[in-house]
Enzyme design. Sequence first.
Site, PDB file in Angstrom:
ATOM      1  N   ALA A  22      82.437  17.878  -4.244  1.00  0.00           N
ATOM      2  CA  ALA A  22      83.121  16.644  -3.854  1.00  0.00           C
ATOM      3  C   ALA A  22      83.533  15.856  -5.092  1.00  0.00           C
ATOM      4  O   ALA A  22      83.355  16.323  -6.217  1.00  0.00           O
ATOM      5  CB  ALA A  22      82.199  15.809  -2.973  1.00  0.00           C
ATOM      6  N   ASN A  23      84.093  14.690  -4.910  1.00  0.00           N
ATOM      7  CA  ASN A  23      84.371  13.778  -6.033  1.00  0.00           C
ATOM      8  C   ASN A  23      84.053  12.356  -5.599  1.00  0.00           C
ATOM      9  O   ASN A  23      83.683  12.115  -4.459  1.00  0.00           O
ATOM     10  CB  ASN A  23      85.817  13.938  -6.531  1.00  0.00           C
ATOM     11  CG  ASN A  23      86.826  13.535  -5.474  1.00  0.00           C
ATOM     12  OD1 ASN A  23      86.893  12.390  -5.060  1.00  0.00           O
ATOM     13  ND2 ASN A  23      87.611  14.505  -5.005  1.00  0.00           N
ATOM     14  N   ARG A  24      84.181  11.414  -6.513  1.00  0.00           N
ATOM     15  CA  ARG A  24      83.682  10.052  -6.288  1.00  0.00           C
ATOM     16  C   ARG A  24      84.644   9.129  -5.552  1.00  0.00           C
ATOM     17  O   ARG A  24      84.388   7.939  -5.435  1.00  0.00           O
ATOM     18  CB  ARG A  24      83.309   9.409  -7.625  1.00  0.00           C
ATOM     19  CG  ARG A  24      82.168  10.103  -8.339  1.00  0.00           C
ATOM     20  CD  ARG A  24      81.727   9.301  -9.558  1.00  0.00           C
ATOM     21  NE  ARG A  24      80.863  10.093 -10.431  1.00  0.00           N
ATOM     22  CZ  ARG A  24      79.568  10.299 -10.204  1.00  0.00           C
ATOM     23  NH1 ARG A  24      78.995   9.738  -9.138  1.00  0.00           N
ATOM     24  NH2 ARG A  24      78.868  11.041 -11.028  1.00  0.00           N
TER      25      ARG A  24
END
Length: 222
Positions: free
Chosen positions: A33-35
């Site tokens: 995932a990413n932020r």
Amino acid sequence: IEAALAVGPLAGRRVLVTSGPTHEPIDPVRYIANRSSGAQGTALAAALRDLGASVVFVTGPATVPPPAGVKVVQVETAAQMMAAVSAALPVEAAVFAAAVADWRVANAASVKVKKGAGGLSLDFAENPDILATVSRLDTGRPRLVVGFAAETDQVIAHATAKRARKGCDWIVANDVSPATGIMGGTENAVTLITADGTEDWPRMPKAEVARRLAQRIAEALA
Ligand code: CTP
Ligand code: CA
């Protein structure tokens, strides 16, 4: 009914917004995932709705809830987002605020991977570039295509190059280096890059960036 009730400069206009991160599975229970929180894309969809637009909101698994009064299409992966965007066309304007994963796991497992066999090796394959694909459409290209560029260094140089490479009309550039607190925060400081040059906007709440951008989009489509 929506269109009949809509008032404002974007009444009767169909616009698309992508938002949030994408999740790329490793196996059925794990993902990359990413932020991205989805805050800026969500605010933008709400601002376009408030100007009367009929908004299709294609969102990955964001932490902020989607706005009311828009058509929400929930996806998980970049490939699903690409398909949902294609299905949403034609639109008059498309804004790509999603933090699409650049790679997916090419050797994702269909059953849960067990530990104990040493490490884990992942092979990555590049995901489709949704913004570039839509920007380069020969038929059915939206009249206005807007991308975001999240950079941590040489923000304007990288974002200007990105606009040319992808073929979009505008790029909204922002500095997401950790010290700014912008990624996951409530404020944003952006530079709008168009064919006419660059415009630095002061740091302001993401909702205000969204309102200004929606207003500019309305002017461009008028
Ligand atoms: N984007 C997209 N599809 C992708 C990757 C990015 O639609 N597979 C869009 C984003 O929504 C954003 C713009 O492209 O509007 C720029 O994303 P960014 O990650 O900054 O650019 P990349 O081209 O992926 O370059 P890099 O991450 O290497 O800086
Ligand atoms: Ca990227």
